[in-house]
Write a protein that holds these residues in place. Structure first.
Motif, short mmCIF file in Angstrom:
data_model
loop_
_atom_site.label_atom_id
_atom_site.label_comp_id
_atom_site.label_asym_id
_atom_site.label_seq_id
_atom_site.Cartn_x
_atom_site.Cartn_y
_atom_site.Cartn_z
N ASN A 1 0.75 -1.48 0.09
CA ASN A 1 -0.29 -0.24 0.16
C ASN A 1 0.48 0.82 -0.10
O ASN A 1 0.59 2.80 -0.50
N SER A 2 2.06 0.95 0.57
CA SER A 2 3.04 2.36 0.93
C SER A 2 4.04 2.78 -0.31
O SER A 2 3.48 3.85 -1.22
N VAL A 3 4.46 1.65 -1.00
CA VAL A 3 5.13 1.81 -2.40
C VAL A 3 3.75 1.72 -3.07
O VAL A 3 4.33 2.44 -4.43
N SER A 4 3.03 1.02 -3.45
CA SER A 4 2.20 1.38 -4.45
C SER A 4 1.42 2.83 -4.84
O SER A 4 1.61 2.87 -6.46
N ALA A 5 1.55 3.34 -4.17
CA ALA A 5 0.81 4.75 -3.81
C ALA A 5 1.92 5.46 -4.72
O ALA A 5 1.07 6.32 -5.54
N TYR A 6 3.02 5.96 -4.39
CA TYR A 6 3.87 6.96 -4.98
C TYR A 6 4.01 6.22 -6.78
O TYR A 6 4.02 7.04 -7.56
N LEU A 7 4.23 4.57 -6.62
CA LEU A 7 4.44 3.31 -8.21
C LEU A 7 2.80 4.49 -8.94
O LEU A 7 3.20 4.90 -10.65
N VAL A 8 1.81 4.84 -8.77
CA VAL A 8 0.60 4.67 -9.26
C VAL A 8 0.58 6.31 -9.79
O VAL A 8 -0.06 7.07 -11.26
N ASP A 9 1.17 7.36 -8.37
CA ASP A 9 1.30 8.83 -8.64
C ASP A 9 2.26 8.83 -10.17
O ASP A 9 2.28 9.83 -10.89
N GLY A 10 3.76 8.13 -10.42
CA GLY A 10 4.38 8.63 -11.09
C GLY A 10 3.52 8.00 -12.78
O GLY A 10 3.84 8.89 -13.63
N CYS A 11 2.70 6.64 -12.62
CA CYS A 11 2.19 6.49 -13.27
C CYS A 11 0.65 7.42 -14.30
O CYS A 11 0.83 7.82 -14.91
N TYR A 12 0.34 8.63 -13.30
CA TYR A 12 -0.18 9.47 -13.82
C TYR A 12 0.32 10.28 -14.42
O TYR A 12 -0.26 11.27 -14.44
N SER B 1 -6.04 23.32 -12.98
CA SER B 1 -5.73 22.54 -12.21
C SER B 1 -5.29 21.24 -12.95
O SER B 1 -4.84 20.16 -13.13
N LEU B 2 -4.92 22.18 -14.10
CA LEU B 2 -3.40 20.83 -14.97
C LEU B 2 -2.79 21.41 -15.41
O LEU B 2 -2.05 21.31 -16.46
N LYS B 3 -2.09 22.34 -15.00
CA LYS B 3 -1.08 22.72 -14.77
C LYS B 3 0.38 21.39 -15.30
O LYS B 3 0.04 21.00 -14.55
N ARG B 4 1.38 22.18 -16.10
CA ARG B 4 2.67 20.84 -16.32
C ARG B 4 3.18 20.73 -15.20
O ARG B 4 3.55 21.75 -14.43
N PRO B 5 3.09 19.69 -14.59
CA PRO B 5 4.03 19.42 -12.85
C PRO B 5 5.55 19.56 -13.68
O PRO B 5 6.01 19.01 -14.70
N LYS B 6 6.72 19.57 -12.70
CA LYS B 6 7.65 19.95 -13.36
C LYS B 6 8.72 18.35 -12.99
O LYS B 6 8.83 17.83 -12.05
N VAL B 7 8.06 17.52 -14.18
CA VAL B 7 9.00 15.91 -14.19
C VAL B 7 9.35 15.74 -15.25
O VAL B 7 9.25 16.24 -16.36
N HIS B 8 11.12 15.42 -14.94
CA HIS B 8 11.00 14.81 -16.52
C HIS B 8 10.54 13.56 -16.98
O HIS B 8 9.89 13.17 -16.71
N ASN B 9 11.05 13.76 -18.38
CA ASN B 9 10.44 13.19 -19.32
C ASN B 9 10.76 11.53 -19.56
O ASN B 9 10.01 10.70 -20.04
N ASP B 10 12.21 11.84 -18.58
CA ASP B 10 12.50 10.23 -18.35
C ASP B 10 12.23 9.38 -16.38
O ASP B 10 12.35 8.65 -16.16
N LEU B 11 11.02 10.37 -16.84
CA LEU B 11 10.36 9.26 -15.00
C LEU B 11 10.00 7.43 -15.57
O LEU B 11 9.40 7.56 -16.44
N PRO B 12 10.97 6.62 -15.34
CA PRO B 12 10.77 4.95 -14.78
C PRO B 12 9.20 5.04 -14.80
O PRO B 12 9.21 5.44 -13.33
N ILE B 13 8.81 3.97 -15.37
CA ILE B 13 7.37 3.37 -14.42
C ILE B 13 6.90 2.14 -14.97
O ILE B 13 7.84 1.50 -15.69
N PRO B 14 6.24 0.91 -14.40
CA PRO B 14 6.91 0.16 -14.20
C PRO B 14 6.12 -0.26 -16.13
O PRO B 14 5.01 0.31 -16.51
N THR B 15 7.14 -1.22 -16.40
CA THR B 15 6.25 -1.27 -17.37
C THR B 15 5.52 -1.55 -18.73
O THR B 15 5.17 -1.23 -19.65
N ILE C 1 0.70 3.41 -22.23
CA ILE C 1 0.64 4.68 -22.08
C ILE C 1 1.06 5.23 -22.95
O ILE C 1 0.47 6.26 -23.98
N GLN C 2 2.10 4.11 -23.17
CA GLN C 2 2.83 5.12 -25.17
C GLN C 2 1.90 5.15 -26.09
O GLN C 2 1.99 5.39 -27.19
N GLN C 3 1.13 4.04 -25.48
CA GLN C 3 -0.05 3.63 -27.04
C GLN C 3 -1.13 4.56 -26.85
O GLN C 3 -2.23 4.46 -27.85
#
Length: 143
Positions: free
Chosen positions: A21-32, A52-66, A72-74
């Motif tokens: 529950n603790s780890v997956s919550a952060y992984l889901v945020d990255g996927c969002y 509500s949809l300002k672009r977040p300051k996140v690198h484009n190369d954020l790794p998410i579960p494969t 998402i790429q599709q």
């Protein structure tokens, strides 16, 4: 993650559930966040100009579960030409209830996300980076 924790650790079922529950919550945020970035590059970027949809300051190369990276790429616009009228379908986010694509009750924490990714990688989970330049627009998300 449940299988990985069961095979690689000696935790009780409750400890496993708490860790998941603790780890997956952060992984889901990255996927969002990456999903939001993908949607911003689709045919109708003007839809996402609200506060509500300002672009977040996140690198484009954020790794998410494969598997999520592939899905998402599709994302993209899909023409449905075999209907009585030709239509184009495009995935969108809800208008309210989120900030940066993350539900409003949560907030983005890049350090916690990096720790969650490192922890999951050490368990054997695979991560990939979404290439937002490769858009094919498959119909999987219409299901």
């Amino acid at each position: 993650m449940h299988r990985l924790l069961r095979n690689k650790t000696k935790m009780t079922n409750q400890e496993i559930e708490d860790r998941i529950n603790s780890v997956s919550a952060y992984l889901v945020d990255g996927c969002y966040l990456i999903k939001l970035r993908a949607l911003l590059f689709i045919e109708f970027p003007s839809r996402y100009n609200s506060i509500s949809l300002k672009r977040p300051k996140v690198h484009n190369d954020l790794p998410i579960p494969t598997p999520y990276a592939f899905a998402i790429q599709q994302l993209g616009a899909v023409n449905a030409a075999d209907l009585p009228r030709e239509r184009m379908y495009v995935p969108v986010l809800l208008e309210v209830g989120h900030r940066f694509g993350i539900p409003t009750q949560r907030s983005w924490n890049s350090n916690a996300y990096a720790e969650a990714v490192e922890y999951a990688r050490n368990l054997g989970m695979r991560f990939s980076i979404v290439d937002l330049n490769k858009k094919s627009g498959t119909v999987w998300w219409l299901l």
